[in-house]
Design a protein around this motif. Structure first.
Motif, PDB file in Angstrom:
ATOM      1  N   VAL A   1      12.218  11.293  -8.823  1.00 49.96           N
ATOM      2  CA  VAL A   1      13.533  11.005  -8.777  1.00 49.96           C
ATOM      3  C   VAL A   1      13.816  10.876  -7.271  1.00 49.96           C
ATOM      4  CG1 VAL A   1      15.957  11.864  -8.874  1.00 49.96           C
ATOM      5  CG2 VAL A   1      14.169  12.192 -10.781  1.00 49.96           C
ATOM      6  N   SER A   2      13.030  11.717  -6.351  1.00 49.83           N
ATOM      7  CA  SER A   2      13.141  11.453  -4.868  1.00 49.83           C
ATOM      8  C   SER A   2      12.823  10.157  -4.511  1.00 49.83           C
ATOM      9  CB  SER A   2      12.510  12.388  -4.340  1.00 49.83           C
ATOM     10  OG  SER A   2      12.637  12.477  -2.802  1.00 49.83           O
ATOM     11  N   GLU A   3      11.749   9.558  -4.948  1.00 52.21           N
ATOM     12  CA  GLU A   3      11.301   8.236  -4.581  1.00 52.21           C
ATOM     13  C   GLU A   3      12.539   7.195  -5.293  1.00 52.21           C
ATOM     14  OE1 GLU A   3       7.652   7.786  -5.867  1.00 52.21           O
ATOM     15  OE2 GLU A   3       6.576   8.983  -4.342  1.00 52.21           O
ATOM     16  N   GLY A   4      12.893   7.623  -6.353  1.00 48.73           N
ATOM     17  CA  GLY A   4      13.728   6.563  -6.880  1.00 48.73           C
ATOM     18  C   GLY A   4      15.073   6.402  -6.319  1.00 48.73           C
ATOM     19  N   LEU A   5      15.772   7.534  -5.887  1.00 50.50           N
ATOM     20  CA  LEU A   5      16.990   7.613  -5.228  1.00 50.50           C
ATOM     21  C   LEU A   5      16.995   6.842  -3.845  1.00 50.50           C
ATOM     22  CD1 LEU A   5      18.245  11.346  -5.635  1.00 50.50           C
ATOM     23  CD2 LEU A   5      19.186   9.180  -6.802  1.00 50.50           C
ATOM     24  N   THR A   6      15.830   6.566  -3.202  1.00 48.73           N
ATOM     25  CA  THR A   6      15.839   5.934  -1.971  1.00 48.73           C
ATOM     26  C   THR A   6      16.242   4.516  -2.284  1.00 48.73           C
ATOM     27  OG1 THR A   6      13.970   7.167  -1.208  1.00 48.73           O
ATOM     28  CG2 THR A   6      14.248   5.074   0.028  1.00 48.73           C
ATOM     29  N   TYR A   7      15.774   3.824  -3.374  1.00 51.64           N
ATOM     30  CA  TYR A   7      16.260   2.482  -3.921  1.00 51.64           C
ATOM     31  C   TYR A   7      17.396   2.424  -4.572  1.00 51.64           C
ATOM     32  CZ  TYR A   7      11.258   2.288  -2.772  1.00 51.64           C
ATOM     33  OH  TYR A   7       9.842   2.233  -2.063  1.00 51.64           O
ATOM     34  N   VAL A   8      17.774   3.470  -5.130  1.00 50.94           N
ATOM     35  CA  VAL A   8      19.046   3.677  -5.931  1.00 50.94           C
ATOM     36  C   VAL A   8      20.198   3.369  -4.954  1.00 50.94           C
ATOM     37  CG1 VAL A   8      20.645   5.026  -7.378  1.00 50.94           C
ATOM     38  CG2 VAL A   8      18.127   4.598  -7.881  1.00 50.94           C
TER      39      VAL A   8
ATOM     40  N   LYS B   1       5.044   5.470 -12.216  1.00 46.33           N
ATOM     41  CA  LYS B   1       4.720   6.282 -13.297  1.00 46.33           C
ATOM     42  C   LYS B   1       5.955   6.489 -14.244  1.00 46.33           C
ATOM     43  CE  LYS B   1       0.543   8.177 -11.477  1.00 46.33           C
ATOM     44  NZ  LYS B   1       0.023   9.255 -10.900  1.00 46.33           N
ATOM     45  N   LEU B   2       7.016   7.153 -13.675  1.00 45.72           N
ATOM     46  CA  LEU B   2       8.295   7.277 -14.535  1.00 45.72           C
ATOM     47  C   LEU B   2       8.706   6.331 -15.150  1.00 45.72           C
ATOM     48  CD1 LEU B   2      10.207   9.464 -15.302  1.00 45.72           C
ATOM     49  CD2 LEU B   2      11.397   8.921 -13.148  1.00 45.72           C
ATOM     50  N   LEU B   3       8.889   5.122 -14.428  1.00 54.07           N
ATOM     51  CA  LEU B   3       9.522   3.785 -15.005  1.00 54.07           C
ATOM     52  C   LEU B   3       8.512   3.584 -15.973  1.00 54.07           C
ATOM     53  CD1 LEU B   3      10.674   2.153 -11.782  1.00 54.07           C
ATOM     54  CD2 LEU B   3      11.878   3.217 -13.357  1.00 54.07           C
ATOM     55  N   ARG B   4       7.387   3.499 -16.080  1.00 55.49           N
ATOM     56  CA  ARG B   4       6.560   3.202 -17.132  1.00 55.49           C
ATOM     57  C   ARG B   4       6.837   3.837 -18.518  1.00 55.49           C
ATOM     58  NH1 ARG B   4       1.032   2.673 -13.683  1.00 55.49           N
ATOM     59  NH2 ARG B   4       1.045   0.852 -12.731  1.00 55.49           N
ATOM     60  N   GLU B   5       7.380   4.993 -18.363  1.00 53.04           N
ATOM     61  CA  GLU B   5       7.719   5.764 -19.611  1.00 53.04           C
ATOM     62  C   GLU B   5       9.267   5.229 -20.326  1.00 53.04           C
ATOM     63  OE1 GLU B   5       7.971   9.795 -18.422  1.00 53.04           O
ATOM     64  OE2 GLU B   5       6.072  10.151 -17.888  1.00 53.04           O
TER      65      GLU B   5
ATOM     66  N   ILE C   1       7.512  -2.549  -9.217  1.00 48.99           N
ATOM     67  CA  ILE C   1       8.608  -2.174  -9.992  1.00 48.99           C
ATOM     68  C   ILE C   1       9.221  -3.446 -10.395  1.00 48.99           C
ATOM     69  CG2 ILE C   1      11.045  -1.212  -9.699  1.00 48.99           C
ATOM     70  CD1 ILE C   1       9.918   0.657  -7.627  1.00 48.99           C
ATOM     71  N   ILE C   2       9.419  -4.352  -9.619  1.00 49.73           N
ATOM     72  CA  ILE C   2       9.977  -5.833 -10.208  1.00 49.73           C
ATOM     73  C   ILE C   2       9.372  -6.492 -11.441  1.00 49.73           C
ATOM     74  CG2 ILE C   2      10.759  -7.982  -9.212  1.00 49.73           C
ATOM     75  CD1 ILE C   2      11.407  -6.438  -6.570  1.00 49.73           C
ATOM     76  N   ASP C   3       7.998  -6.216 -11.176  1.00 51.62           N
ATOM     77  CA  ASP C   3       6.844  -6.835 -11.945  1.00 51.62           C
ATOM     78  C   ASP C   3       7.143  -6.207 -13.402  1.00 51.62           C
ATOM     79  OD1 ASP C   3       6.016  -9.023 -10.359  1.00 51.62           O
ATOM     80  OD2 ASP C   3       4.384  -7.565  -9.773  1.00 51.62           O
ATOM     81  N   ASN C   4       7.261  -4.940 -13.295  1.00 52.30           N
ATOM     82  CA  ASN C   4       7.509  -4.124 -14.467  1.00 52.30           C
ATOM     83  C   ASN C   4       8.752  -4.176 -15.274  1.00 52.30           C
ATOM     84  OD1 ASN C   4       8.297  -1.262 -15.736  1.00 52.30           O
ATOM     85  ND2 ASN C   4       6.031  -1.652 -15.999  1.00 52.30           N
ATOM     86  N   LEU C   5       9.691  -4.571 -14.430  1.00 56.68           N
ATOM     87  CA  LEU C   5      11.163  -4.627 -15.119  1.00 56.68           C
ATOM     88  C   LEU C   5      11.525  -6.026 -15.420  1.00 56.68           C
ATOM     89  CD1 LEU C   5      13.036  -2.048 -13.029  1.00 56.68           C
ATOM     90  CD2 LEU C   5      12.114  -1.681 -15.277  1.00 56.68           C
ATOM     91  N   GLN C   6      10.742  -7.366 -14.849  1.00 56.23           N
ATOM     92  CA  GLN C   6      11.352  -8.507 -14.950  1.00 56.23           C
ATOM     93  C   GLN C   6      11.262  -9.125 -16.430  1.00 56.23           C
ATOM     94  OE1 GLN C   6       9.075 -10.839 -12.477  1.00 56.23           O
ATOM     95  NE2 GLN C   6       7.314 -10.920 -13.885  1.00 56.23           N
TER      96      GLN C   6
ATOM     97  N   LYS D   1       0.968  -1.159   0.037  1.00 52.40           N
ATOM     98  CA  LYS D   1       0.000  -0.107   0.124  1.00 52.40           C
ATOM     99  C   LYS D   1       0.811   1.388  -0.061  1.00 52.40           C
ATOM    100  CE  LYS D   1      -3.736  -2.244   2.435  1.00 52.40           C
ATOM    101  NZ  LYS D   1      -4.447  -2.420   3.775  1.00 52.40           N
ATOM    102  N   GLN D   2       2.177   1.050   0.351  1.00 56.44           N
ATOM    103  CA  GLN D   2       2.981   2.244   0.053  1.00 56.44           C
ATOM    104  C   GLN D   2       3.996   2.215  -1.096  1.00 56.44           C
ATOM    105  OE1 GLN D   2       5.359   1.744   3.944  1.00 56.44           O
ATOM    106  NE2 GLN D   2       3.479   1.412   5.065  1.00 56.44           N
ATOM    107  N   GLN D   3       3.440   1.797  -2.359  1.00 52.62           N
ATOM    108  CA  GLN D   3       4.048   1.818  -3.499  1.00 52.62           C
ATOM    109  C   GLN D   3       4.662   3.079  -3.854  1.00 52.62           C
ATOM    110  OE1 GLN D   3       4.821  -0.829  -5.506  1.00 52.62           O
ATOM    111  NE2 GLN D   3       3.966  -2.342  -4.393  1.00 52.62           N
ATOM    112  N   PRO D   4       5.803   3.361  -4.339  1.00 49.23           N
ATOM    113  CA  PRO D   4       6.262   4.667  -4.709  1.00 49.23           C
ATOM    114  C   PRO D   4       5.307   5.137  -6.115  1.00 49.23           C
ATOM    115  CG  PRO D   4       7.967   3.368  -5.408  1.00 49.23           C
ATOM    116  CD  PRO D   4       6.679   2.421  -4.511  1.00 49.23           C
ATOM    117  N   SER D   5       4.222   5.675  -6.265  1.00 48.18           N
ATOM    118  CA  SER D   5       3.510   5.927  -7.268  1.00 48.18           C
ATOM    119  C   SER D   5       4.026   6.747  -8.401  1.00 48.18           C
ATOM    120  CB  SER D   5       2.115   6.673  -6.818  1.00 48.18           C
ATOM    121  OG  SER D   5       2.391   7.862  -6.178  1.00 48.18           O
TER     122      SER D   5
END
Length: 653
Positions: free
Chosen positions: A473-480, A415-419, A643-648, A407-411
């Motif tokens: 980018v702020s959400e992404g850098l957490t996982y980066v 959206k950015l990764l789908r692009e 994210i994992i499902d989208n990239l796998q 429920k805490q997915q980085p929305s």
């Protein structure tokens, strides 16, 4: 104790590990203050309520010691020794003070009750000393079992790790982390069951006295200098006893219910066996040599004989205490069996009238899954298996945590990764035709080009949706950052990663890049080409300034500026070269789209490493940190499932 109770109930940890109320200098100091009445020898307390309150403090001490029991398992040998010595001094002082008061007549009533309370306190002290030996002797066994289970995990994870495989992987590690947790093992030991029984006896005696204390309202009942504070102290500590008894009782229940089937209980009834791990360390000490040199042969013989005799006494005492604990632990077995029998009867009755449930038991496929899960259960006794009920309850916690984290997915990030459709943007920002500004180029990392590209995007004045990119980018850098810390943690990478963190703080909060305001360009710098050229020239000038500084006098700020400038120069020059003659036709909107695409591709390429990060974070070698490490991994998996499902399904370069 209330904090631990709430935490364990919320997380459904039936063995009630100690998280807040643990052994340390602060808790021992607070306990010493709470035991003011029993150790007060200078103030005569002849009132009935005064004396009962003293005994209530003794009962409260027993309750606190029962709640502190699991926290012993989280300490190393040095901490154990220090804290147990401090506790011994406190408890012995308490008992001696009460004995003096009984002998001098300060406490003149109910001598047997005082002896019972003192005996209970002494028993807890002895039990704490035994737990030191338990965990010291069993740690190597846990390590060996963990290595064996890890091999099984590696064999079960062929090919690419999907989200479903990762969930099963995390569940397996969660079972390992919980069952090898020192506090879980402590909760399932005979000493824990015995402490639960003693705690109940202590609170029962305290309850019997509570009516006498509350009913005594005349002033003659409070004849000490404490006056009106006596009933307040008693009521507070009485409530503490009631609350503090819940955890030992639940641990006692867990110690038995987790060990079912009934054949284990029947074995306990038939024979009180003292397992080798209880005394193995003592035997090792007995057979070892003296740790210091002695010149005289006669003195050496005397010391060796004394050591052997002393350790033989300790071994026999250890066995006696273990057998005594197992005998006491038999008391609640009958009640636990009755409770579990009632629960099973209720389930059977519910299944009989449920249309959706055909049979009460598990189908063969589910049973096979349970057998697979048993491979990852690390236990102290070879002949003891976790019950099916316990084996089902542990993975349920993981499922609940994953659903909560989902429920805490980085929305914005999703959206950015789908692009992003591929990984082409990874190669664009670092063209091989662009020479570095230094003779020795800095190493690259994922986060620095992301921050640099975002800084360029923020500087575009005609783009109103730049805030959305900043959030992504702020959400992404957490996982980066997690990827870099897990897979690129060498010294040469760490300095670049620290630079990226500082630069991102400057870009996100102040809208600046190395001190240059991104929103206030010169009026003539208004096209995409001029903005890129401005960044390129600024970076080149910055590097030129740094090169004139003697390397021996270069400070952290100079290194920071040079790393940022080098990254900006490479990126802007690469973009300019990629468009070449068409650069003048590039609008700000086109440049923003290009930057967003590159950022999305870099994020996507970096986050393809998330499955490997999840697997790596599960493999925590320190026993005490495994559960918290796996817990953090469960949270990470839940947040990044999309994210994992989208990239796998993407083809990796």
């Amino acid at each position: 104790m209330v904090s631990d109770l709430i935490h364990c109930l919320r997380n459904r940890k039936l063995w009630f590990p100690s998280k807040t109320f643990t052994f340390n200098a602060a808790s021992l100091t607070v306990i010493a203050v709470a035991m003011k009445l029993p150790v007060d020898l200078s103030n005569p307390m002849h009132g009935v309520a005064d004396q009962r309150t003293k005994l209530g403090s003794m009962a409260f001490m027993c309750t606190m010691m029962a709640n502190l029991l699991p926290s012993l398992a989280t300490m190393n040998s040095k901490e154990l020794l220090t804290n147990i010595i401090a506790l011994d001094i406190l408890v012995i002082t308490l008992i001696v003070s009460v004995c003096i008061q009984i002998y001098t007549g300060v406490i003149g009533d109910s001598h047997d009750f005082n002896l019972l309370v003192k005996g209970t306190a002494l028993f807890y002290v002895a039990m704490l000393l035994i737990l030191l030996i338990i965990h010291t002797c069993s740690e190597l066994k846990y390590q060996a079992g963990h290595e064996t289970a890890l091999k099984g995990l590696e064999l079960q994870q062929p090919g690419r790790l999907t989200a479903e495989k990762l969930k099963q992987h995390v569940k397996n590690h969660w079972i390992m982390a919980v069952t090898c947790s020192p506090q879980f093992i402590t909760a399932c030991s005979a000493t824990t069951s015995a402490s639960g029984v003693i705690c109940v006896v202590s609170i029962a005696l305290n309850v019997l006295n509570s009516a006498l204390v509350i009913s005594e309202t005349d002033r003659q009942s409070y004849r000490s200098d404490y006056k009106w504070s006596i009933p307040v102290i008693y009521k507070i500590q009485f409530i503490g006893c009631l609350v503090g008894t819940i955890a030992p009782l639940c641990r006692c229940y867990a110690a038995l219910s987790f060990k079912l089937p009934i054949k284990w209980i029947w074995k306990q009834v038939k024979v009180f066996k003292v397992e080798s791990y209880w005394t193995q360390k003592l035997y090792d000490w007995k057979q070892s040599s003296i740790p210091f040199s002695v010149s005289s042969r006669k003195i050496k013989i005397v010391i060796l004989n004394f050591k052997v005799i002393f350790l033989i006494i300790c071994i026999q005492l250890q066995k006696t205490v273990v057998v005594a604990c197992k005998m006491i632990a038999l008391i609640p077995i009958f009640f636990v069996i009755c409770v579990l029998f009632c629960i099973r009867c209720w389930k059977w009755f519910k299944a009989m009238f449920s249309a959706s449930s055909i049979v009460m038991g598990q189908n063969p496929e589910q049973q096979e899954n349970f057998n697979d899960l048993r491979w990852y259960v690390l236990q102290l006794q070879d002949d003891m298996e976790l019950s099916e009920r316990a084996l089902k309850s542990i993975p349920k916690v993981v499922n609940r945590l994953i659903k909560k984290a989902e429920k805490q997915q980085p929305s914005n990030l999703v959206k950015l990764l789908r692009e992003s459709k591929g990984f082409e943007g990874v190669g664009k920002y670092g063209s091989l035709h662009v020479l570095p500004l230094f003779a020795e180029d800095y190493l690259d990392c994922w986060s620095l080009p992301l921050v640099t590209l975002t800084a360029i995007a923020v500087s575009l004045p005609q783009i109103p949706i730049v805030d959305r990119l900043l959030s992504s980018v702020s959400e992404g850098l957490t996982y980066v950052t997690l990827v870099e810390e897990s897979l690129n943690a060498t010294d040469e990478y760490v300095s670049i990663q620290k630079t990226a963190k500082v630069l991102w703080l400057e870009v996100e909060v102040s809208n600046k890049w190395v001190g240059n305001n991104l929103k206030n360009h010169a009026p003539e710098v208004n096209t995409a080409r001029l903005i890129l050229q401005w960044f390129k020239n600024t970076a080149k000038n910055m590097v030129t300034e740094v090169q004139f500084i003697d390397i021996r006098s270069a400070n952290g700020n100079s290194i920071y500026r040079s790393i940022c400038a080098n990254s900006m120069y490479r990126i802007t020059e690469s973009i300019l070269l990629s468009y070449h003659t068409n650069i003048d036709e590039l609008s700000q909107e086109d440049l923003f789209t290009e930057l967003s695409s590159m950022i999305a591709d870099i994020l996507a390429a970096c986050l393809t490493n998330l499955p490997q990060v999840i697997v790596t974070k599960c493999h925590e070698s320190v026993i005490e940190k495994r559960e918290s490490s796996v817990n953090a991994t469960v949270q990470l998996l839940g947040e990044t499932t999309q994210i994992i499902d989208n990239l796998q399904d993407r083809e990796l370069p």
